[in-house]
Design a protein around this motif. Sequence first.
Motif, PDB file in Angstrom:
ATOM      1  N   GLU A 457       0.829  -1.208   0.000  1.00 54.17           N
ATOM      2  CA  GLU A 457       0.000   0.000   0.000  1.00 54.17           C
ATOM      3  C   GLU A 457       0.862   1.255   0.000  1.00 54.17           C
ATOM      4  O   GLU A 457       0.596   2.230  -0.735  1.00 54.17           O
ATOM      5  CB  GLU A 457      -0.904  -0.018   1.233  1.00 54.17           C
ATOM      6  N   ILE A 458       1.910   1.260   0.819  1.00 56.84           N
ATOM      7  CA  ILE A 458       2.804   2.425   0.876  1.00 56.84           C
ATOM      8  C   ILE A 458       3.447   2.679  -0.488  1.00 56.84           C
ATOM      9  O   ILE A 458       3.488   3.813  -0.981  1.00 56.84           O
ATOM     10  CB  ILE A 458       3.879   2.206   1.959  1.00 56.84           C
ATOM     11  N   LEU A 459       3.967   1.636  -1.099  1.00 58.65           N
ATOM     12  CA  LEU A 459       4.652   1.804  -2.374  1.00 58.65           C
ATOM     13  C   LEU A 459       3.698   2.210  -3.498  1.00 58.65           C
ATOM     14  O   LEU A 459       4.035   3.064  -4.336  1.00 58.65           O
ATOM     15  CB  LEU A 459       5.382   0.512  -2.745  1.00 58.65           C
ATOM     16  N   GLU A 460       2.524   1.605  -3.509  1.00 58.54           N
ATOM     17  CA  GLU A 460       1.534   1.972  -4.531  1.00 58.54           C
ATOM     18  C   GLU A 460       1.161   3.448  -4.380  1.00 58.54           C
ATOM     19  O   GLU A 460       1.053   4.177  -5.382  1.00 58.54           O
ATOM     20  CB  GLU A 460       0.289   1.099  -4.388  1.00 58.54           C
ATOM     21  N   GLN A 461       0.980   3.897  -3.145  1.00 52.65           N
ATOM     22  CA  GLN A 461       0.602   5.284  -2.907  1.00 52.65           C
ATOM     23  C   GLN A 461       1.743   6.224  -3.251  1.00 52.65           C
ATOM     24  O   GLN A 461       1.542   7.279  -3.848  1.00 52.65           O
ATOM     25  CB  GLN A 461       0.184   5.465  -1.435  1.00 52.65           C
ATOM     26  N   TYR A 462       2.980   5.820  -2.872  1.00 53.93           N
ATOM     27  CA  TYR A 462       4.115   6.713  -3.111  1.00 53.93           C
ATOM     28  C   TYR A 462       4.380   6.894  -4.596  1.00 53.93           C
ATOM     29  O   TYR A 462       4.839   7.954  -5.041  1.00 53.93           O
ATOM     30  CB  TYR A 462       5.376   6.198  -2.407  1.00 53.93           C
ATOM     31  N   LYS A 463       4.088   5.863  -5.378  1.00 58.71           N
ATOM     32  CA  LYS A 463       4.261   5.993  -6.821  1.00 58.71           C
ATOM     33  C   LYS A 463       3.404   7.129  -7.387  1.00 58.71           C
ATOM     34  O   LYS A 463       3.788   7.792  -8.345  1.00 58.71           O
ATOM     35  CB  LYS A 463       3.882   4.680  -7.519  1.00 58.71           C
ATOM     36  N   THR A 464       2.267   7.370  -6.737  1.00 56.12           N
ATOM     37  CA  THR A 464       1.360   8.409  -7.251  1.00 56.12           C
ATOM     38  C   THR A 464       1.753   9.813  -6.807  1.00 56.12           C
ATOM     39  O   THR A 464       1.362  10.793  -7.445  1.00 56.12           O
ATOM     40  CB  THR A 464      -0.077   8.129  -6.800  1.00 56.12           C
ATOM     41  N   VAL A 465       2.509   9.897  -5.692  1.00 57.85           N
ATOM     42  CA  VAL A 465       2.845  11.233  -5.171  1.00 57.85           C
ATOM     43  C   VAL A 465       4.301  11.620  -5.441  1.00 57.85           C
ATOM     44  O   VAL A 465       4.667  12.791  -5.290  1.00 57.85           O
ATOM     45  CB  VAL A 465       2.568  11.331  -3.652  1.00 57.85           C
ATOM     46  N   TYR A 466       5.158  10.658  -5.819  1.00 54.46           N
ATOM     47  CA  TYR A 466       6.575  10.987  -6.023  1.00 54.46           C
ATOM     48  C   TYR A 466       6.733  11.982  -7.158  1.00 54.46           C
ATOM     49  O   TYR A 466       6.161  11.831  -8.232  1.00 54.46           O
ATOM     50  CB  TYR A 466       7.387   9.725  -6.339  1.00 54.46           C
ATOM     51  N   ASN A 467       7.549  12.996  -6.902  1.00 55.89           N
ATOM     52  CA  ASN A 467       7.805  14.033  -7.899  1.00 55.89           C
ATOM     53  C   ASN A 467       9.303  14.314  -7.900  1.00 55.89           C
ATOM     54  O   ASN A 467       9.843  14.863  -6.941  1.00 55.89           O
ATOM     55  CB  ASN A 467       7.022  15.301  -7.564  1.00 55.89           C
ATOM     56  N   ALA A 468       9.954  13.950  -8.969  1.00 60.76           N
ATOM     57  CA  ALA A 468      11.406  14.124  -9.056  1.00 60.76           C
ATOM     58  C   ALA A 468      11.818  15.588  -9.059  1.00 60.76           C
ATOM     59  O   ALA A 468      12.982  15.908  -8.819  1.00 60.76           O
ATOM     60  CB  ALA A 468      11.923  13.442 -10.315  1.00 60.76           C
ATOM     61  N   ASN A 469      10.861  16.482  -9.311  1.00 64.68           N
ATOM     62  CA  ASN A 469      11.187  17.910  -9.325  1.00 64.68           C
ATOM     63  C   ASN A 469      11.152  18.537  -7.938  1.00 64.68           C
ATOM     64  O   ASN A 469      11.488  19.708  -7.766  1.00 64.68           O
ATOM     65  CB  ASN A 469      10.219  18.663 -10.239  1.00 64.68           C
ATOM     66  N   ASP A 470      10.725  17.768  -6.940  1.00 65.35           N
ATOM     67  CA  ASP A 470      10.730  18.297  -5.576  1.00 65.35           C
ATOM     68  C   ASP A 470      12.148  18.651  -5.146  1.00 65.35           C
ATOM     69  O   ASP A 470      13.108  17.947  -5.487  1.00 65.35           O
ATOM     70  CB  ASP A 470      10.184  17.253  -4.591  1.00 65.35           C
ATOM     71  N   THR A 471      12.269  19.719  -4.397  1.00 66.90           N
ATOM     72  CA  THR A 471      13.551  20.032  -3.772  1.00 66.90           C
ATOM     73  C   THR A 471      13.701  19.150  -2.532  1.00 66.90           C
ATOM     74  O   THR A 471      12.748  18.499  -2.092  1.00 66.90           O
ATOM     75  CB  THR A 471      13.619  21.505  -3.348  1.00 66.90           C
ATOM     76  N   GLN A 472      14.874  19.159  -1.967  1.00 66.36           N
ATOM     77  CA  GLN A 472      15.097  18.354  -0.764  1.00 66.36           C
ATOM     78  C   GLN A 472      14.198  18.837   0.377  1.00 66.36           C
ATOM     79  O   GLN A 472      13.756  18.044   1.201  1.00 66.36           O
ATOM     80  CB  GLN A 472      16.578  18.409  -0.342  1.00 66.36           C
ATOM     81  N   GLU A 473      13.924  20.152   0.384  1.00 66.77           N
ATOM     82  CA  GLU A 473      13.068  20.718   1.430  1.00 66.77           C
ATOM     83  C   GLU A 473      11.621  20.279   1.245  1.00 66.77           C
ATOM     84  O   GLU A 473      10.877  20.118   2.232  1.00 66.77           O
ATOM     85  CB  GLU A 473      13.153  22.245   1.429  1.00 66.77           C
ATOM     86  N   ASP A 474      11.201  20.051   0.003  1.00 63.66           N
ATOM     87  CA  ASP A 474       9.805  19.658  -0.276  1.00 63.66           C
ATOM     88  C   ASP A 474       9.598  18.151  -0.165  1.00 63.66           C
ATOM     89  O   ASP A 474       8.484  17.692   0.097  1.00 63.66           O
ATOM     90  CB  ASP A 474       9.407  20.088  -1.700  1.00 63.66           C
TER      91      ASP A 474
END
Length: 552
Positions: A457-474
Amino acid sequence: MDHQKLAELLFPNITKTPADYEKEYPRRNLSPGAIVTRFAPSPTGFLHIGGLFAAFVAERAAHSTGGVFFLRIEDTDKKREVEHGISGIVKGLKDFGIQIDEGMMTETEEQGAYGPYIQSKRKEIYQAYCKELVKQGLAYPCFCTAEELNAIRERQERDKLTPGYYGEFAACRDLSFAEIEENIKSGVPYVVRLRSPGSEERRISFEDGIKGTIEMPENVQDVVLLKTDGIPTYHFAHAVDDHLMGTTDVIRGDEWISSVPIHIQLFEVLGFQPPRYSHISPIMKEDAETGGKRKLSKRKDPEAAVTYYHEVGFPNGAVLEYLLTIANSNYEEWRMAHPEADMAEFQFSFAHMSKAGALFDMMKLIDISKTYITKLTADEVLENVLAWAGEYNREFYEVLMQNKDYAKAIFAIERGNAKPRKDIAKWEDTVSYTWYFYHRPEQYEFPESLSNGDMIEILEQYKTVYNANDTQEDWFPRVRDMAEALGYAKAPKFYKKDPDAFRGHVGDVSGVIRAAATGRRNTPDLYEILQVLGTDEVMTRFDLAIDALKKE
């Protein structure tokens, strides 16, 4: 006895005199306080860490005073010499940044005004000084055979007398000129011995730079100066060479302390000013079998060989940092006060050397090496790793060379942080350190507190929210928000306060992401790892991890 006539009989082809050599080797023009030291190994092909330590101490001692450090090769024992033995020593010293001012620079090349720096090429010099001693009645030929010498030793052992060739046991001391001439004409092999002026009633005292005042019996032995082939013994060559080369300080292992009375006597009969002696205790190691201490052994301990440090990839600078730590007791304190200073700025002192043997501590070396590596840039790390891998791990070298920018990005992770991680102690560690960047996980160190369904569940959800453009702070706030939405505490402290209220905490969630991406529980900064891997690879790894969890 006509000593002049005897000298010509023994050395008919030696025409130069000590006075000639004194002119050829003028006194050095040193600045006040400067000293001259040397490293004088035999070309046996094995540079021991103890030898490197002695050379390092000698080099630091000389250069901290603005003096000279030179390399002399003592190759009088041809039986122990190996092919390319000199170049192996030179490379070993240069690899560790030990600066040779004079002496042998390659197997055959030398630099400096006091050469030759190979003893076998100085045969006529030694014979000239020996000839002078014969003229003065201070040396004589000895025709004793090995059997006769054994008989003398057996008699001394039986009568519980001091062993050696001296006094009444010096059978050839008082041979007549006629007897000597007859032996030589008959081709009887002989050595040339010192006619020791020593007395068993007298003692000598000298100030050792490390151990302080040492008092010992005066030498009474008629030691060999020249062997049957005309090559000098270590004792005689040491005196002649260190005088002519202007050595002010002899720094060597303390196994030579017992020879100091011989050496001081040789300097005196030759009319030389003796150097200052500083005797280094051997590097010791704790013995697991006995619980005591013993010398590092090249037979038992791989770390005894200097080559070991190259093979496993300890940075040369880190090894020198460690050697300076065990050489001077105040170095660590100085380093803490001057973390960015070059070690050459440290004022080396014999006064801070241990009188007992320094204990070799591999864990201490590893810790120093880790700290040393954290201060290198990503470019410097990559350069060093490539140099090591090119020699010792070609497969890894080829992997890194396929994409040097990618490799550099790996080594740039967390580099330059205020509190950097210390994952790498030696370059061979980088094989494991970089493994998951070049290999997708086949096993996973997932958090044991979560079920497979929770982790899917964690991995499935994280796939939808991961954004490579996020800064380290975000990046982490996004993970935290997702965790909270799934019923996990946004911080471990909240979970610890009320564990029944949550499925776990955000650390568990990030642990699942970390394991899916790398296979590991502990890694450097996860955000930077994901950035280096790239979105496509990250998503592929998440899918593989989900499949693996479903199969369990």
